[in-house]
Design an enzyme around this catalytic site. Structure first.
Site, PDB file in Angstrom:
ATOM      1  N   ASP A   1      51.930  32.442  38.933  1.00 22.07           N
ATOM      2  CA  ASP A   1      51.767  31.739  37.543  1.00 22.07           C
ATOM      3  C   ASP A   1      52.598  31.254  37.379  1.00 22.07           C
ATOM      4  O   ASP A   1      52.664  30.049  35.885  1.00 22.07           O
ATOM      5  CB  ASP A   1      51.212  32.713  36.197  1.00 22.07           C
ATOM      6  CG  ASP A   1      49.965  33.721  37.348  1.00 22.07           C
ATOM      7  OD1 ASP A   1      49.628  33.271  38.148  1.00 22.07           O
ATOM      8  OD2 ASP A   1      49.192  34.297  36.464  1.00 22.07           O
TER       9      ASP A   1
ATOM     10  N   ASP B   1      43.878  29.839  42.769  1.00 24.20           N
ATOM     11  CA  ASP B   1      43.901  30.671  43.741  1.00 24.20           C
ATOM     12  C   ASP B   1      43.315  32.246  44.044  1.00 24.20           C
ATOM     13  O   ASP B   1      43.271  32.196  44.828  1.00 24.20           O
ATOM     14  CB  ASP B   1      45.313  31.222  44.434  1.00 24.20           C
ATOM     15  CG  ASP B   1      46.258  31.633  42.697  1.00 24.20           C
ATOM     16  OD1 ASP B   1      45.792  32.051  41.688  1.00 24.20           O
ATOM     17  OD2 ASP B   1      47.475  32.220  42.659  1.00 24.20           O
TER      18      ASP B   1
ATOM     19  N   CYS C   1      49.336  35.286  43.933  1.00 27.04           N
ATOM     20  CA  CYS C   1      49.667  35.510  42.750  1.00 27.04           C
ATOM     21  C   CYS C   1      50.982  36.682  42.876  1.00 27.04           C
ATOM     22  O   CYS C   1      51.771  36.103  42.181  1.00 27.04           O
ATOM     23  CB  CYS C   1      48.277  36.855  41.818  1.00 27.04           C
ATOM     24  SG  CYS C   1      46.658  35.530  41.790  1.00 27.04           S
TER      25      CYS C   1
END
Ligand code: DAV
Length: 373
Positions: free
Chosen positions: A112, A251, A355
């Protein structure tokens, strides 16, 4: 005497070339942040997290860390160098001259925050107040890479002010309803305004000389324009996925697997006019398999579509969460070797396999996958 170690080389141009070096997040000290404008719009209306905040239960942190550590061992056994962030005390109030908030978030999802484009690692602006200081967890690594690789570029996008003017007030009420949310997101009426550039790194996909960026809750058009100006040798494409009532990060929606192949969430299809660039260059966009679960795990921000949040190790090998049997079957049918990784009990800390990682190095150079624009 120090043992001679291989020095870091930063270089990664896409999501699929052979992975050599990666950052994997940690669950330590993660908090559920208190209400703030960006977060209120994002927490699903039926979520068990509404109204809760504070440190996550210690047993869930230990379990998430156990899974993240095992994932690191799996990567390491394949010869991939793995680094970990340095958590800070997330359970403390933070402030700037413009705002204050009760806690920070955590450092489980490096994807992120960090965007690696070639020899550059760029710290995203972020768009939540509770995540404004998250880059600090990665600074020890970035400073080391900068020392070890004389060609590395360490960049940080302009820190946003994140005043109330950055958020649309009509998103502040908790019960908007899914029908209205879908109308709003189809009309590109997102929670973030256009007062200043905002982006999270997980809204960006790297395809060699093209960057594909989701315009949604966490990235605005000014953020996408900033990325285009910052990477003048790239072509930056804004995309939308109507059908997603909470468009946060690309994603779990659009997942490139190898040159020529992308999985797309069947509930969030790329609009016809935005498909053309892919079709003109013989890229196939296929519907992702259904998730294996009907609900996300407890206290989780993300949807069941973390099923498609996979980590590609090379164009023939992909890590898929162990319980996501339909996604694994589909990727196997598409000719990929599937590596099973157990991670579901870590999802609540910030997402899935894509992630919880950020690229440092992949093989390969910057190629043009879309010569016909
Ligand atoms: O479908 O909830 C999750 C993306 C996390 N980076 C979703 C998106």
């Amino acid at each position: 005497m120090a043992t001679p170690e291989q020095k870091t080389v930063v270089s990664s141009w896409n999501e699929w070339d052979r992975l050599r070096h990666v950052i994997v997040g940690r669950a330590d000290g993660s908090c559920i942040p208190p209400a703030e404008p960006a977060l209120d719009a994002k927490v699903p209306e039926d979520s068990d997290m509404r109204g809760l905040h504070g440190p996550r239960p210690a047993d869930t942190v230990a379990r998430a860390n156990e899974l993240l550590d095992r994932f690191c061992d799996q990567l390491h056994a394949r010869g991939i160098v793995v680094d970990r962030p340095t958590p800070i005390d997330f359970n403390q109030p933070v402030a700037t001259p413009d705002w204050e908030t009760g806690t920070m978030f955590g450092c489980m999802p490096p994807r992120d925050v960090l965007l690696t484009v070639g020899k550059e690692i760029l710290e995203a602006t972020m768009s939540y107040r509770c995540r404004w200081f998250e880059y600090l967890c990665y600074r020890p690594l970035l400073q080391r890479y900068y020392l070890e690789d004389p060609g590395m570029r360490h960049e940080a996008a302009p820190k946003p002010r994140l005043t109330d003017a950055d958020y649309r007030p009509d998103y502040l009420s908790g019960d908007i309803g899914i029908a209205r949310r879908l109308e709003w997101t189809a009309a590109r009426h997102f929670v973030t305004t256009e007062v200043e550039p905002l982006f999270d790194a997980a809204d960006v996909l790297r395809f060699g000389r093209d960057l594909v960026v989701q315009h949604g809750f966490t990235t605005n058009m000014k953020g996408i324009d900033w990325l285009q100006r910052h990477f003048p040798d790239h072509r930056v494409h804004a995309v939308n996925f109507p059908g997603d009532p909470y468009p946060i990060h690309i994603d779990a929606t659009f997942t490139p697997i190898r040159p020529g192949l992308i999985l797309n969430n069947p509930q969030r299809r790329l609009p016809e006019e935005q498909r053309r660039m892919f079709e003109r260059n013989d890229w196939e966009i296929v519907d992702a398999a259904q998730p294996a679960h009907n609900e996300p795990p407890p206290l989780c921000y993300s949807s069941v579509w973390l099923s498609m949040n996979v980590l590609v190790l090379d164009p023939k090998t992909v890590c898929v969460e162990k319980s996501e049997v339909y996604q694994a079957e589909q990727l196997d049918r598409l000719g990929m070797e599937v590596v099973e990784v157990e991670l579901r009990d870590a999802y609540a800390f910030g997402g899935g396999l894509h992630c919880c990682t950020a690229d440092v190095r992949r093989d390969g150079e910057r190629e043009d996958y879309f010569p016909v624009q």
